[in-house]
Design a protein around this motif. Structure first.
Motif, short mmCIF file in Angstrom:
data_model
loop_
_atom_site.label_atom_id
_atom_site.label_comp_id
_atom_site.label_asym_id
_atom_site.label_seq_id
_atom_site.Cartn_x
_atom_site.Cartn_y
_atom_site.Cartn_z
N SER A 87 0.83 -1.21 0.00
CA SER A 87 0.00 0.00 0.00
C SER A 87 0.86 1.26 0.00
O SER A 87 0.38 2.35 -0.31
N GLU A 105 8.25 -3.19 -5.61
CA GLU A 105 7.02 -3.99 -5.49
C GLU A 105 6.85 -4.79 -6.78
O GLU A 105 7.05 -4.28 -7.87
N ASP A 132 11.33 -7.64 -9.07
CA ASP A 132 11.58 -8.62 -8.02
C ASP A 132 12.58 -8.05 -7.02
O ASP A 132 13.77 -7.92 -7.32
N GLY A 133 12.10 -7.73 -5.83
CA GLY A 133 12.94 -7.11 -4.82
C GLY A 133 14.03 -8.02 -4.26
O GLY A 133 14.97 -7.54 -3.64
N ILE A 206 7.86 -13.47 -2.84
CA ILE A 206 7.73 -14.36 -4.00
C ILE A 206 8.70 -13.93 -5.10
O ILE A 206 8.70 -12.76 -5.49
#
Ligand code: SAH
Length: 233
Positions: A87, A105, A132-133, A206
């Motif tokens: 958020s 994100e 992809d962090g 993920i």
């Protein structure tokens, strides 16, 4: 009870539960949490609970946001990396305490919403990326502080590598479903020091991008975004 009264009650509850850092408390006090949830949840914005933000993801419980932020010991000149913008609430809390927040994100839809909130709240020291962090943000490394707001079995190696010497990283460590242990890592000359903070429950970290988006990106010519690791949901 008005939202303002609920907010005061929340802040008092945070104090009682051991959040003593006045900078953290005042950041939380200044941020309208109701802007970070959809209409049906506005009433619950100042309850001490996690709230759904769509796509199976959640806005973390205020207690957990406060605890993580306090444990991160952010200083005004710090460059902070956040994995899991969601958020954008935690991002905004951090942006009030440090020089710049870089936030990654994997869900583009969530990121767009978060970016709209950053504009609305005039937070100009936040830089975001959809991706992809787990691989971090090499071009901007090293980071003084790193915060991961999704659960991982172990601290991702690329993030450890992108942490400055004496830097602090907070990650919920444990299985993807079930309880994890909020863990604080400090990078020292001798390696990573580890400290267990509190049991928590986060959605999983993920790898890769959501399926539909990876296909779209693979079809375009954007070489800045990882494309191979998809379909893990
Ligand atoms: N701090 C956020 C928490 C959101 S939940 C908030 O308070 O709103 C965790 C977020 O991590 C989700 O939005 C999820 O999509 C994201 N996420 C999970 N794995 C990721 C990854 N590998 N890279 C980037 N973001 C990831």
């Amino acid at each position: 009870m008005t939202l303002a009264a609920r907010k005061i009650r929340l802040i008092m509850g945070l104090r009682q539960s051991g959040i003593t850092d006045t900078k953290v408390l005042s950041a939380i006090e200044r941020i309208p949490r109701e802007l970070f949830v959809s209409e049906p949840f506005v009433d619950q914005a100042y309850e001490d609970r996690a709230l759904p933000i769509g796509l199976g993801q959640t806005l973390s419980q205020p207690q957990v946001v406060a605890l993580m932020t306090q444990a991160l010991a952010v200083r005004p000149r710090d460059k902070v990396l956040e994995i899991g913008t969601g958020s954008g609430y935690q991002t905004v809390v951090l942006s009030r305490l440090c020089r710049r927040v870089y936030s990654i994100e994997r869900h583009r839809e969530l990121l767009r919403e978060a970016e709209r909130r950053f504009l609305e709240l005039r937070r100009h020291n936040i830089t975001t990326r959809c991706g992809d962090g787990i691989v971090g943000w090499k071009e901007q490394a090293p980071f003084d502080r790193i915060i991961v707001t999704a659960a991982s079995e172990a601290p991702p190696a690329p993030l450890v590598a992108q942490l400055a010497m004496s830097g602090i990283m907070i990650v919920p460590i444990g299985p993807q479903r079930g309880d994890q242990m909020l863990t604080r890592f400090t990078r020292t000359e001798g390696g990573l020091e580890e400290e267990r903070l509190a049991p928590v429950r986060f959605v999983p970290l993920i790898p890769g991008l959501p399926q539909a988006m990876s296909t779209m990106i693979a079809a375009s010519d954007d070489s800045d975004v990882p494309r191979e690791r998809s379909g893990h949901e």
